[in-house]
Design an enzyme around this catalytic site. Structure first.
Site, PDB file in Angstrom:
ATOM      1  N   CYS A 280       0.884  -1.164   0.000  1.00  0.00           N
ATOM      2  CA  CYS A 280       0.000   0.000   0.000  1.00  0.00           C
ATOM      3  C   CYS A 280       0.916   1.207   0.000  1.00  0.00           C
ATOM      4  O   CYS A 280       1.473   1.552   1.047  1.00  0.00           O
ATOM      5  CB  CYS A 280      -0.919   0.002   1.220  1.00  0.00           C
TER       6      CYS A 280
ATOM      7  N   CYS B  12      -0.553   4.347   2.135  1.00  0.00           N
ATOM      8  CA  CYS B  12      -0.707   4.271   3.591  1.00  0.00           C
ATOM      9  C   CYS B  12      -0.340   2.870   4.058  1.00  0.00           C
ATOM     10  O   CYS B  12       0.833   2.511   4.030  1.00  0.00           O
ATOM     11  CB  CYS B  12      -2.101   4.682   4.033  1.00  0.00           C
ATOM     12  N   SER B  13      -1.310   2.082   4.476  1.00  0.00           N
ATOM     13  CA  SER B  13      -0.964   0.777   5.039  1.00  0.00           C
ATOM     14  C   SER B  13      -2.115  -0.202   4.891  1.00  0.00           C
ATOM     15  O   SER B  13      -2.287  -1.080   5.727  1.00  0.00           O
ATOM     16  CB  SER B  13      -0.629   0.932   6.517  1.00  0.00           C
ATOM     17  N   CYS B  14      -2.938  -0.039   3.863  1.00  0.00           N
ATOM     18  CA  CYS B  14      -4.077  -0.939   3.679  1.00  0.00           C
ATOM     19  C   CYS B  14      -3.576  -2.379   3.572  1.00  0.00           C
ATOM     20  O   CYS B  14      -2.567  -2.650   2.925  1.00  0.00           O
ATOM     21  CB  CYS B  14      -4.864  -0.556   2.433  1.00  0.00           C
TER      22      CYS B  14
END
Lengths: 108, 221
Positions: free
Chosen positions: B123, B126-128
């Site tokens: 991702c 972000c950090s999905c």
């Protein structure tokens, strides 16, 4: 195009090797995550993933770099609750002062 | 804990300087600004009856219960049942429902590795992450280096995880978003014929469902 990127948009940029580190959740981080999940559920529907991401990006480059991961979540989630007037600035300020004072009373 | 500092350290406490252990208890370290904010927001939400303390506790318990074993169960089932594999790739939510597993609120595309295509998830924004199947993401998944380089030099990133793919294998990198997430369906390792689903699931690690590693067959003892 690169100069038009916002700070979080970092795909494709150069960097050193990946530091292969795990994550051990601290209790406060679990609570941040749990509050986020509850606010996002179908029953409450007060915070979507997109809203949280937008609010994290709006923290600005400086805070984005300085805060750690869950600090960003906490700050961004709080900003959304204030924006939506689910919480008021004054009551939050009072409560935070109260929490801090409670901590100060604890024996060392 | 007493409110003054003259608590009794018991019969072995002969230190007149009243020595404390060098490692402070977690509760004794001062709270950070964001930790104070977390407590304050949590208490206000409870006071306003938006959430309850019980819901908060239950949610934390649920989060703690999610491990990569959930993803591994799906993978092992797909390895054992071609029909299920097809359904998992077509619609992971429906396939999860079949075995009573909630894959989460965000749609998850399951990307199948083949002898010619290897999949990797990231991702960049972000950090999905497929949290309902793999739990919380490791720090490296959220790191700047991984977010930056996974899409531009995936082969080099894979080698940092000890995964060296043949040059003939195409690497497809999938950049997750708030609305679409991915999980890698690794290839079933050789030497696993006749293994049960539970045994197969034991070979499936989190990292091979992210795509930074590939599963290894049973060790030849």
């Amino acid at each position: 195009m690169t100069d038009r990127r916002r700070h979080h948009d970092m795909g494709g940029l150069e960097d050193g090797p990946v530091e292969i580190k795990e994550h051990t959740s601290e209790p406060w981080e679990k609570r941040v995550d749990a509050i986020r999940s509850l606010l996002s559920d179908e029953q409450r529907n007060m915070l979507s993933v997109d809203e949280l991401r937008r609010a994290i990006e709006d923290l600005g480059a400086e805070a984005y770099d300085r805060y750690n991961y869950y600090e960003r979540w906490m700050a961004a989630m709080t900003n959304i609750l204030l924006e939506k007037k689910i919480l008021g600035v004054d009551e939050l300020g009072r409560k935070m002062a109260e929490v801090e004072a409670r901590q100060g009373n604890k024996p060392l | 804990m007493s409110s003054d500092h003259h608590h009794d350290h018991g019969m072995y406490d002969s230190d007149p300087l009243h020595h404390h252990p060098p490692q402070p208890d977690l509760e004794d370290t001062p709270l950070t600004h964001h930790q104070i904010m977390q407590i304050a927001v949590g208490e206000l939400l409870i006071e306003k009856n938006i959430i309850s303390a019980d819901e908060l506790r239950a949610q934390i318990e649920f989060q703690d219960s999610i491990t990569p074993a959930r993803g591994a169960e799906l993978v092992a089932r797909a390895w054992s049942d071609d029909g299920f594999k097809g359904r998992l790739i077509a619609d992971s939510k429906a396939a999860g429902d079949e075995i009573g597993m909630d894959v989460g609120p965000v749609p998850i595309l399951v990307m199948e590795n083949t002898p010619t295509v290897h999949n990797l998830i990231v991702c960049t924004l972000c950090s999905c992450y497929p949290r309902f199947l793999l739990g919380i993401p490791p720090d490296w998944y959220k790191s700047r280096s991984y977010r930056r380089r996974a899409i531009s030099e995936p082969r080099k990133v894979l080698s940092e995880f000890g995964t060296d793919l043949n040059d003939s294998v195409e690497i497809k990198v999938h950049d997750s978003t708030a609305d679409m997430r991915y999980m890698v369906l690794p290839m079933r390792p050789a030497g696993t014929d006749g293994m049960s689903e539970a045994e197969l699931a034991g070979l499936v690690t989190r990292d091979c469902m992210i795509g930074v590693t590939v599963p290894e067959g049973p060790s030849k003892a």
